[in-house]
Design a protein around this motif. Structure first.
Motif, PDB file in Angstrom:
ATOM      1  N   MET A   1      34.437  -7.165  53.546  1.00 45.90           N
ATOM      2  CA  MET A   1      33.192  -7.859  54.199  1.00 45.90           C
ATOM      3  C   MET A   1      31.901  -7.293  53.810  1.00 45.90           C
ATOM      4  N   PHE A   2      30.850  -8.063  53.227  1.00 44.76           N
ATOM      5  CA  PHE A   2      29.638  -7.339  53.083  1.00 44.76           C
ATOM      6  C   PHE A   2      28.576  -8.093  54.116  1.00 44.76           C
ATOM      7  N   THR A   3      27.902  -7.506  54.579  1.00 45.12           N
ATOM      8  CA  THR A   3      26.882  -7.935  55.734  1.00 45.12           C
ATOM      9  C   THR A   3      25.602  -7.040  55.476  1.00 45.12           C
ATOM     10  N   GLN A   4      24.459  -7.668  55.414  1.00 48.65           N
ATOM     11  CA  GLN A   4      23.119  -7.287  55.440  1.00 48.65           C
ATOM     12  C   GLN A   4      21.919  -7.996  55.745  1.00 48.65           C
ATOM     13  N   ARG A   5      20.974  -7.458  56.380  1.00 48.81           N
ATOM     14  CA  ARG A   5      19.904  -8.046  56.847  1.00 48.81           C
ATOM     15  C   ARG A   5      18.774  -8.054  55.920  1.00 48.81           C
ATOM     16  N   PHE A   6      18.029  -9.116  55.917  1.00 48.40           N
ATOM     17  CA  PHE A   6      16.723  -9.170  54.822  1.00 48.40           C
ATOM     18  C   PHE A   6      15.738  -9.565  55.700  1.00 48.40           C
ATOM     19  N   ARG A  10      10.521 -15.071  50.921  1.00 52.15           N
ATOM     20  CA  ARG A  10      10.985 -15.418  49.518  1.00 52.15           C
ATOM     21  C   ARG A  10      11.714 -14.311  48.805  1.00 52.15           C
ATOM     22  N   ARG A  11      11.044 -13.281  48.969  1.00 58.47           N
ATOM     23  CA  ARG A  11      11.639 -12.288  48.155  1.00 58.47           C
ATOM     24  C   ARG A  11      12.994 -11.522  49.015  1.00 58.47           C
ATOM     25  N   GLY A  12      12.983 -11.560  50.136  1.00 58.01           N
ATOM     26  CA  GLY A  12      14.234 -11.428  51.056  1.00 58.01           C
ATOM     27  C   GLY A  12      15.238 -12.237  50.527  1.00 58.01           C
ATOM     28  N   ALA A  13      15.061 -13.465  50.518  1.00 55.37           N
ATOM     29  CA  ALA A  13      16.118 -14.498  49.987  1.00 55.37           C
ATOM     30  C   ALA A  13      16.619 -14.298  48.549  1.00 55.37           C
ATOM     31  N   ARG A  14      15.615 -14.054  47.751  1.00 55.02           N
ATOM     32  CA  ARG A  14      16.026 -13.840  46.373  1.00 55.02           C
ATOM     33  C   ARG A  14      16.979 -12.393  46.333  1.00 55.02           C
ATOM     34  N   LEU A  15      16.316 -11.236  47.061  1.00 56.38           N
ATOM     35  CA  LEU A  15      17.193 -10.086  47.079  1.00 56.38           C
ATOM     36  C   LEU A  15      18.642 -10.420  47.553  1.00 56.38           C
ATOM     37  N   ALA A  16      18.711 -11.024  48.693  1.00 53.35           N
ATOM     38  CA  ALA A  16      19.993 -11.764  49.156  1.00 53.35           C
ATOM     39  C   ALA A  16      20.785 -12.261  48.158  1.00 53.35           C
ATOM     40  N   GLU A  62      20.387 -12.531  58.299  1.00 51.35           N
ATOM     41  CA  GLU A  62      21.426 -12.007  57.987  1.00 51.35           C
ATOM     42  C   GLU A  62      22.401 -12.539  57.005  1.00 51.35           C
ATOM     43  N   LEU A  63      22.808 -12.198  56.203  1.00 49.29           N
ATOM     44  CA  LEU A  63      23.986 -12.627  54.984  1.00 49.29           C
ATOM     45  C   LEU A  63      25.078 -11.749  55.155  1.00 49.29           C
ATOM     46  N   LYS A  64      26.248 -12.592  55.381  1.00 50.56           N
ATOM     47  CA  LYS A  64      27.673 -12.152  55.407  1.00 50.56           C
ATOM     48  C   LYS A  64      28.523 -12.890  54.717  1.00 50.56           C
TER      49      LYS A  64
END
Length: 150
Positions: A1-6, A10-16, A62-64
């Motif tokens: 599992m991978f979980t990260q907050r951003f 727009r930069r956060g979305a691209r990094l995600a 958050e992306l999971k």
């Protein structure tokens, strides 16, 4: 599992999106395989929507990612429960609204789940055992412009 907050930018979305592709590669899903490309489209759509429609001052998204037997589950959570995504009727001249149609076309299933604060938009992709890589540039490109032109 991978979980990260951003950050809800727009930069956060691209990094995600870029980190999701790195994580899938680390899990053995080759970059530019059909599964990787479908996952990239979904992550791009969900994270862009979280930034544009789910943004609340001072709140991240958050992306999971979860890889289970036969299923890749993608979840993006944001702080705006009242702004739920929904498929829109097709409109030839519309400047937006096609992203969820893409998600609906490539995902085995998708939906929205309420949270105590906000919501989680999720999609599931069917995982096949044989990978068929696509020929491509091999880089993490910006899908915001691509999705907006569809």
């Amino acid at each position: 599992m991978f979980t990260q907050r951003f950050s809800s930018t727009r930069r956060g979305a691209r990094l995600a999106r870029c980190l999701a592709m790195v994580e899938l590669h680390d899990w053995g899903i080759p970059h530019r395989s059909p599964l990787s490309e479908d996952a990239e489209r979904i992550v791009a759509e969900f994270t862009a929507n979280a930034v544009i429609h789910g943004n609340a001052a001072g709140r991240d998204f958050e992306l999971k990612l979860t890889l289970l037997q036969g299923v890749l589950r993608i979840e993006v959570s944001d702080a705006r429960r009242e702004r739920r995504p929904a498929l829109q009727p097709h409109a030839d001249q519309a400047e937006g609204g096609r992203g969820l149609r893409i998600v609906d076309a490539v995902a085995a299933d998708w939906g929205v789940t309420d949270r105590v604060i906000g919501k989680t938009v999720w999609a599931e992709l069917t995982v096949r055992t044989a990978w068929a890589p696509h020929v491509g540039d091999g880089g993490c490109r910006d899908d915001f412009e691509v999705l907006s032109k569809l």
